[in-house]
Design an enzyme around this catalytic site. Sequence first.
Site, PDB file in Angstrom:
ATOM      1  CB  THR A  17      -0.990  -0.037   1.322  1.00 31.40           C
ATOM      2  OG1 THR A  17      -1.741  -1.282   1.318  1.00 31.40           O
ATOM      3  CG2 THR A  17      -1.684   1.264   1.321  1.00 31.40           C
ATOM      4  CE  LYS A 109       2.558   2.493  11.810  1.00 26.91           C
ATOM      5  NZ  LYS A 109       1.211   2.006  11.266  1.00 26.91           N
ATOM      6  CE  LYS A 209       0.047   4.903  13.695  1.00 25.49           C
ATOM      7  NZ  LYS A 209      -1.418   4.715  13.190  1.00 25.49           N
TER       8      LYS A 209
END
Length: 429
Positions: A17, A109, A209
């Site tokens: 993606t 992340k 995150k």
Amino acid sequence: MAESRDAVKIGLLGCGTIGSGVFHLVRKNAAGLTEAARRPVEVSGILVKAIDEARPFEVDTSIMTTEASSLLDDPGIDVFIEVMGGTEPARSYALEVLGKGRHLVTANKELIARHGRELMEAAVRTDAQVMFEAAVGGGIPIVRPMELSLGGDVVNKILGIVNGTTNYILTRMSAEGSTYAEALAEAQQLGYAEADPSADVEGGDAASKLAILSSIAFKAGITSDQVYREGISRVRPEDLDNAAELGYAVKLLAIAERAEAGVSARVHPTMLPRSHPLASISGNFNAVFVIGESVGDLMFYGQGAGSLPTATAILGDVVNVVRTMGSPPASRRSYWSRPGEVLPMEEVVSRFYMVLNVVDRPGVLAKIAGVFGDNNVSLESVVQKGIGDGAQIVLITHGVAERSFRAATEGLEKLDVVLEIPSVIRVES
Ligand code: NDP
Ligand code: HSE
């Protein structure tokens, strides 16, 4: 004016993606990218698992390989973009890249939140750069503003909607009455969800995150394991309705706060007053609300997931790396080597929304209020909904330490008049 210096060569580790979006934008926006970076930039090699896999954007398969060494050992590649996901082999490849003094840009992340310290230290040894703007908030510029623009302030609180998948699911459930399963399937199809979507719905992605943002804000290495997390899979449509009736929206919030007792860091579904700027953030959009001691309130907003928004953040990092290649990195992030302390969740103070399925008979409310009183939990509002077999108490507490609230919950579960406690959600003022 177009730059005439040699092109900077990029090695793309992963081309799903995000990676195919990066490839697409490097070609589509070549002129602007060259101007911003002050040198042409080209993708010279791409690592994937299977070359003939379908990809969201057309990619030059002639530069694809399934052999990591053919990219990692190529001395012509200056910058590696890691968009494979997961911690291995991403961590090993990242360490190899940095060990050779090449620069690393990553959207991963989990990698930064678990192994940030090791990566920053490896980068310092060879004067390489590690950039990860895309790892938090997709297309939103948040890492660099937190690191550089707020470098002269003291950040006291971060409140973030930092997972696009869960925000998309909660929005679809509350605004359009979709089921949880339908909304999750849509988020997967739109490319927002992680390869294993439990990382999204159980709060792990948001915890990573928050660990990254907290490390930057509080100037110490905080790992994802230190962040308390609860996901959205137990949030029921009835809770979204109750929240709306009470004037709240339910969001998966990542909250980090500097208080006298210490720093707290947690991810959980949260009822937010509808007047709060974060309450209206919908779909795959993310927003991070930052409270600085001197700057006051700030909000960063944009698409937190998806191919091109995230690819944009990656290219911003590439521009930064290319512009400063040959100079010392803008930040060496030495604070990442200082282990950060996080308060145990039991000590964190919150307000709580609770639903109790109860026996419908006189004296029930008094028994429930008694248990709360015995545990020093004071109640802000109590409403009875339904009658007979469907009798429910919906209440909101005042602020209370998690430890006391849990003790009260255990007491309530022992009452013969309480049949079930189907829902507990923390409430943010
Ligand atoms: P995808 O699963 O779509 O793509 C992963 C790519 O990496 C694929 O091309 C895959 O190859 C390749 N790959 C995976 N493992 C290996 C391996 N061991 N060796 C070689 N190639 C490998 O993931 P996304 O693009 O969605 O995500 C990539 C990263 O970006 C993750 O860290 C994610 O958390 C992060 N991110 C994602 C966002 C999003 O909206 N999707 C937003 C922000 C960050 P193949 O194509 O052959 O399967
Ligand atoms: N799975 C992540 C999300 C991708 O839904 O937010 C962006 O990091």
